[in-house]
Scaffold this motif. Structure first.
Motif, PDB file in Angstrom:
ATOM      1  N   PRO A  59      36.934 -39.159  26.186  1.00  0.00           N
ATOM      2  CA  PRO A  59      38.257 -39.681  25.764  1.00  0.00           C
ATOM      3  C   PRO A  59      38.280 -41.207  25.620  1.00  0.00           C
ATOM      4  O   PRO A  59      39.167 -41.751  24.963  1.00  0.00           O
ATOM      5  CB  PRO A  59      39.191 -39.243  26.897  1.00  0.00           C
ATOM      6  N   THR A 103      36.185 -42.271  21.606  1.00  0.00           N
ATOM      7  CA  THR A 103      36.527 -41.312  20.547  1.00  0.00           C
ATOM      8  C   THR A 103      36.051 -41.803  19.178  1.00  0.00           C
ATOM      9  O   THR A 103      35.771 -42.979  18.989  1.00  0.00           O
ATOM     10  CB  THR A 103      38.045 -41.065  20.504  1.00  0.00           C
ATOM     11  N   LYS A 136      49.783 -40.067  15.369  1.00  0.00           N
ATOM     12  CA  LYS A 136      50.998 -40.013  16.199  1.00  0.00           C
ATOM     13  C   LYS A 136      51.303 -38.594  16.685  1.00  0.00           C
ATOM     14  O   LYS A 136      51.731 -38.400  17.812  1.00  0.00           O
ATOM     15  CB  LYS A 136      52.221 -40.489  15.395  1.00  0.00           C
ATOM     16  N   PRO A 138      48.666 -36.714  19.751  1.00  0.00           N
ATOM     17  CA  PRO A 138      48.856 -36.967  21.191  1.00  0.00           C
ATOM     18  C   PRO A 138      50.197 -36.455  21.718  1.00  0.00           C
ATOM     19  O   PRO A 138      50.356 -36.269  22.925  1.00  0.00           O
ATOM     20  CB  PRO A 138      48.770 -38.496  21.310  1.00  0.00           C
ATOM     21  N   TYR A 162      49.256 -32.508  22.095  1.00  0.00           N
ATOM     22  CA  TYR A 162      48.207 -32.182  23.077  1.00  0.00           C
ATOM     23  C   TYR A 162      48.212 -33.198  24.201  1.00  0.00           C
ATOM     24  O   TYR A 162      48.043 -34.391  23.967  1.00  0.00           O
ATOM     25  CB  TYR A 162      46.830 -32.169  22.408  1.00  0.00           C
ATOM     26  N   LYS A 163      48.379 -32.718  25.413  1.00  0.00           N
ATOM     27  CA  LYS A 163      48.390 -33.616  26.565  1.00  0.00           C
ATOM     28  C   LYS A 163      47.079 -33.576  27.327  1.00  0.00           C
ATOM     29  O   LYS A 163      46.744 -34.499  28.067  1.00  0.00           O
ATOM     30  CB  LYS A 163      49.547 -33.233  27.517  1.00  0.00           C
ATOM     31  N   SER A 188      43.837 -34.019  21.058  1.00  0.00           N
ATOM     32  CA  SER A 188      44.867 -35.053  21.075  1.00  0.00           C
ATOM     33  C   SER A 188      44.470 -36.304  20.294  1.00  0.00           C
ATOM     34  O   SER A 188      45.285 -37.183  20.105  1.00  0.00           O
ATOM     35  CB  SER A 188      45.237 -35.423  22.512  1.00  0.00           C
ATOM     36  N   TRP A 189      43.198 -36.385  19.850  1.00  0.00           N
ATOM     37  CA  TRP A 189      42.855 -37.505  18.952  1.00  0.00           C
ATOM     38  C   TRP A 189      42.223 -36.973  17.669  1.00  0.00           C
ATOM     39  O   TRP A 189      41.586 -35.924  17.674  1.00  0.00           O
ATOM     40  CB  TRP A 189      41.930 -38.517  19.645  1.00  0.00           C
ATOM     41  N   LYS A 216      40.735 -42.470  18.278  1.00  0.00           N
ATOM     42  CA  LYS A 216      42.062 -42.902  18.715  1.00  0.00           C
ATOM     43  C   LYS A 216      42.393 -44.282  18.186  1.00  0.00           C
ATOM     44  O   LYS A 216      43.508 -44.578  17.824  1.00  0.00           O
ATOM     45  CB  LYS A 216      42.078 -43.018  20.253  1.00  0.00           C
ATOM     46  N   GLU A 224      44.571 -26.481  26.666  1.00  0.00           N
ATOM     47  CA  GLU A 224      45.909 -27.072  26.660  1.00  0.00           C
ATOM     48  C   GLU A 224      46.869 -26.107  27.366  1.00  0.00           C
ATOM     49  O   GLU A 224      46.984 -24.951  26.971  1.00  0.00           O
ATOM     50  CB  GLU A 224      46.349 -27.310  25.213  1.00  0.00           C
TER      51      GLU A 224
END
Lengths: 425, 411
Positions: B41, B44, B142, B145, B148-149, B154-155, B160, B223
């Motif tokens: 993370p 990325t 935008k 993220p 997806y937490k 999420s990227w 990112k 997730e």
């Protein structure tokens, strides 16, 4: 097995190719049907081509909006009924309006052709341009244009064509917001009457077009009372801007979009095919000089290409890229340096041979699917050429000498003849 | 119906062969089972940056592209959240060049700082060109993220942020290669005018000697079920407001994926779709309105994306979309409408089969999904969906607490 990985396997030059040729027939009413039977899947692409480009219109936006409204309702069916019916057969319709001509294209499974043709016939002979649908199309087109006008790549293209051909010339003009707003239903009805109704020029059918498919197509064509009176319109003169370099400031851009180029001959010119090779060497593929120097060596851009565009009454050639504003001057310097090198130095044999091999390989790729075969064939049709054009292409590419590349560059790529358009900040 | 043969080399490389004697070309499609979801993370965009480096020369071959072009070939690649896919096409009599090139870069790259530096700049320009210097270009940056937490979806594949690409080191590159670029983490599809015998012989010659690696797939978390409505507002220099609504849907290999795909077609694919007819045509609130799937292997998203006409209120626009979605929860889809979207999927499948390259990519992807035969079974999966499935899945996914909404407002 011991292998020496440093030695490339033997390769062969491309010397022959199987080109599936089109089979044209003309119906009594003048419609030309062109069949390209190829491919392993039971799918079809059918192009319906009309002499109905922006060249033939009397008001800006007329050709394009008429073309886009073709599927938006007929006296028998509403736009939703047409869409429902064609979607039910899993078919897709796309419409295209260019300067020289317009077309409607049907993509469908072979088994659904005759069902789809019923609706296509209504669209091509009885479209009724409902006010409400037109209002929505105009409104949405204006919105889309506003989004596009925020893209530097869109703006640079628009400014480039108007600079090199002149804003009033069909190849240089573009539709603006007012043009959309000024079009009314009557304009479309008139253009449809003069350029579509009973004016179907060509049908190109590609894919698994077996004999029963062709019977369906012929029956479809016979329903038209075609009356094509071929008139050659005088083509308006080119009126390029005297200002060769133009910078359009767009504050807040993180990159500049750049186009450098000029008007040039079209496909009918004897130098066209050699120029294709020259263009390839400069910026026409991943191994090109511009790509190697400006992307792969200096990392100034994500991509840089040069292209040759041919139209029925003209053509143009250009380099295009988007790069960081701060590095723009460095990039421009390298572009002009590469042009100078092409004009002054002889290309070495190895580079020339690679470009030739690549170009022949890409020609093989361009005749591999039924749809791309149809595209190749359409080019012949547009410029009144025979298949020999492609067979000669192979020979021309193979025999072009380094000196010829240099002299072509000298003749056509002089800096003084080029336009340079930039949108950025 | 796509015919194919398959075999596995001793080093774990799976090979799929498809023969088509009607073409003069041959394709080699190499899929590595690594995508942006396998990234750290804090680093990325790496899988995609790495894809660029794969064209920068390998251990025994300095110029990948030049050698390929000289044999009349062409190649490209793409990276997704799940996979990285490389493909090349050559005249079939020169196909051995493809085996030579593709196997050498599987064996080892020519890791150079210079090539890394250049490709970092290229990718940063790509980031700007596609995500920053475009109206609405950063929507993906935008919405992901927000939706997806925990899961690495999420990227986006580009990364990112630009700094992650700037900070990539040669050591990162080497360890990434070691972890993921090996025969036992890849599938090779050879398709076109080539016999099985020749394919077999060339695979043995060029690929069999490559040693297998120990694969270190990082574990990532599933997730968790979303339990609250998520909303975010951004302001940008754009000509019109836009709304994006993202709903979690089942994984690619779940039956529910096909149901979700048909739901997205009913809602927003083309001029006969519900959202288009209701909110672009009959009661115009949007100039453009689409529904589509993110197309991921793990649990993905169904997205609704619309650009609002001037003067339309965002709340009303959102409500209008929600009302259309709710209809699917309460009323059965009519037979004709269901048949229509099934027929559309049949057309899509068949058009996507045209050409050896398309078939090759499809075969490789089906292998990664766990069943090569999927290439011939997908049509049946769509056909087997019924009204009850549609209604049940609509009820499950079109829930406020399963939705992430992005209000992208004009400044």
């Amino acid at each position: 097995m011991n292998i020496d990985r440093t030695v490339a396997p033997q390769t062969e030059e491309i010397s022959s190719f199987n080109l599936v040729e089109a089979n044209p027939t003309k119906i009594e009413n003048g419609i030309n049907i062109h069949r390209i039977q190829a491919g392993n899947e039971a799918v079809l692409k059918v192009d319906f081509v009309f002499n109905a480009g922006s060249l033939h219109q009397s008001k800006k936006g007329q050709a394009s909006l008429t073309n886009r409204m073709i599927g938006e309702g007929t006296s028998k069916y509403t736009s939703q009924q047409l869409a429902d019916a064609l979607d039910f057969y899993g078919a897709y319709i796309s419409t295209r309006s260019a300067t020289d001509e317009s077309s409607v294209t049907l993509y469908c499974l072979s088994k659904h052709l005759s069902s789809c043709l019923t609706y296509i016939y209504e669209m091509l002979t009885d479209a009724n341009f409902p006010e409400e649908d037109l209002k929505i199309l105009k409104q949405n087109s204006v919105q889309k244009l506003a989004v596009n006008e925020q893209k530097n790549s869109f703006l640079v293209r628009k400014y480039f064509y108007s600079s090199i051909f002149g804003e009033e010339n069909p190849y240089g003009s573009s539709i603006n917001k007012e043009d959309y707003l000024n079009i009314n239903r009557q304009d479309l009805v008139e253009f449809y009457q003069t350029s579509y109704i009973n004016k179907l020029e060509h049908i190109l059918i590609s894919g698994q077009a077996d004999d029963s498919t062709m019977l369906e197509i012929e029956a479809f064509c016979k329903k038209f009372n075609n009356t094509i009176t071929r008139k050659t319109l005088p083509f308006p003169k080119f009126d390029g801007s005297p200002e060769r370099k133009k910078f359009h400031n767009k504050p807040g851009s993180s990159q500049s979009a750049i186009r450098i180029g000029r008007p040039i001959f079209n496909r009918s010119h004897m130098d066209f095919r050699k120029f294709q090779l020259l263009n390839l060497i400069l910026g026409g593929y991943f191994g090109s000089r511009l790509m190697k120097n400006i992307r792969e060596d200096k990392g100034l851009t994500y991509g840089i290409y040069s292209s040759l565009e041919s139209y029925k009454n003209g053509g143009c050639w250009y380099i295009e890229t988007e790069m960081n504003n701060d590095l723009r001057e460095k990039g421009l310097f390298e572009i002009y340096k590469e042009l100078k090198t092409l004009r002054e130095e002889l290309i070495d044999n190895e580079e020339l041979q690679t470009a030739k091999n690549y170009l022949l390989g890409s020609f093989l790729r361009s005749i591999d699917s039924p749809f791309s075969l149809a595209d190749r064939y359409k080019i012949l049709l547009d410029y009144n050429l025979e298949y020999s054009y492609y067979y000669e292409f192979i020979e021309i590419v193979k025999n072009t000498k380094a000196e010829e590349i240099r002299s072509l560059a000298k003749e056509y790529l002089q800096e003084a003849d080029l336009y340079e358009i930039i949108v950025g900040c | 119906m796509i015919q194919y043969n398959t075999f596995t080399l001793d080093n774990g490389l799976t090979v799929i062969h498809h023969q088509d004697e009607s073409t003069q070309l041959c394709v080699i499609n190499t899929l590595y089972n690594v995508g942006s979801k396998h990234e750290d993370p804090n680093k990325t965009g790496f899988a995609h940056l790495f894809e660029h480096l794969m064209f920068g020369g390998s251990v025994n071959i300095e110029e990948f592209d030049e050698e390929l072009q000289n044999a009349g070939g062409e190649s490209n690649a793409f990276t997704s959240n799940d996979i990285t896919n490389y493909y090349l096409t050559l005249p079939s009599n020169n196909i051995e060049t493809g085996f030579w090139l593709e196997s050498d870069r599987m064996l080892s790259l020519d890791f150079s700082q210079e090539s890394l530096d250049v490709q970092k700049s290229v990718v940063i320009e790509e980031f700007k060109e596609r995500y920053l210097n475009q109206p609405y270009g950063d929507v993906w940056l935008k919405i992901l993220p927000l939706a997806y937490k925990v899961h690495p979806y999420s990227w986006p594949t580009i990364g990112k942020e630009i700094s992650h690409i700037e900070n990539a080191t040669l050591d990162d590159v080497k360890s990434f290669f070691k972890s993921f670029y090996c025969p036992n983490n890849a599938v090779l599809v050879v398709a076109g005018n080539i016999s099985l015998e020749k394919c077999n012989m060339l695979c043995e010659k060029w690929f069999a000697p490559i040693p297998k690696h120990q694969i270190n797939k990082p574990q990532y978390q599933k997730e968790p079920k979303q339990t609250e409505a998520r909303k975010e507002t951004v302001y940008a220099e754009v000509p019109q407001d836009m709304i994006v609504m993202a709903y979690h849907i089942p994984a690619r290999t779940d039956k529910g994926y096909y149901v979700a795909d048909l739901i997205s077609d009913i809602l927003g694919a083309g001029k006969s779709s519900r959202l288009y007819n209701a909110l672009v045509k009959k009661n115009p609130m949007f100039s453009e309105l689409d529904a589509y799937l993110s197309g991921d292997i793990d649990e993905g998203l169904l997205l609704i994306e619309g650009k609002l006409l001037p003067g339309i209120n965002m709340d009303e626009a959102e409500l209008a979309i929600t009302q259309e979605l709710n209809k699917l929860k309460t009323t059965d889809v009519e037979d004709l409408e269901l048949q229509k979207v099934k027929n559309k999927s049949e057309t899509n499948i068949l058009f996507n089969d045209v050409g050896s390259l398309n078939k090759a990519m499809k075969l490789a992807y089906a292998f990664v999904l766990g069943d090569i035969e999927l290439v011939n079974k997908e049509a049946e999966h769509y056909l087997s969906v019924n009204q009850i499935d549609i209604k049940a899945l609509a009820k499950e996914i079109f829930d406020l607490n399963n939705c992430s909404t992005l209000y992208y407002r004009k400044k």
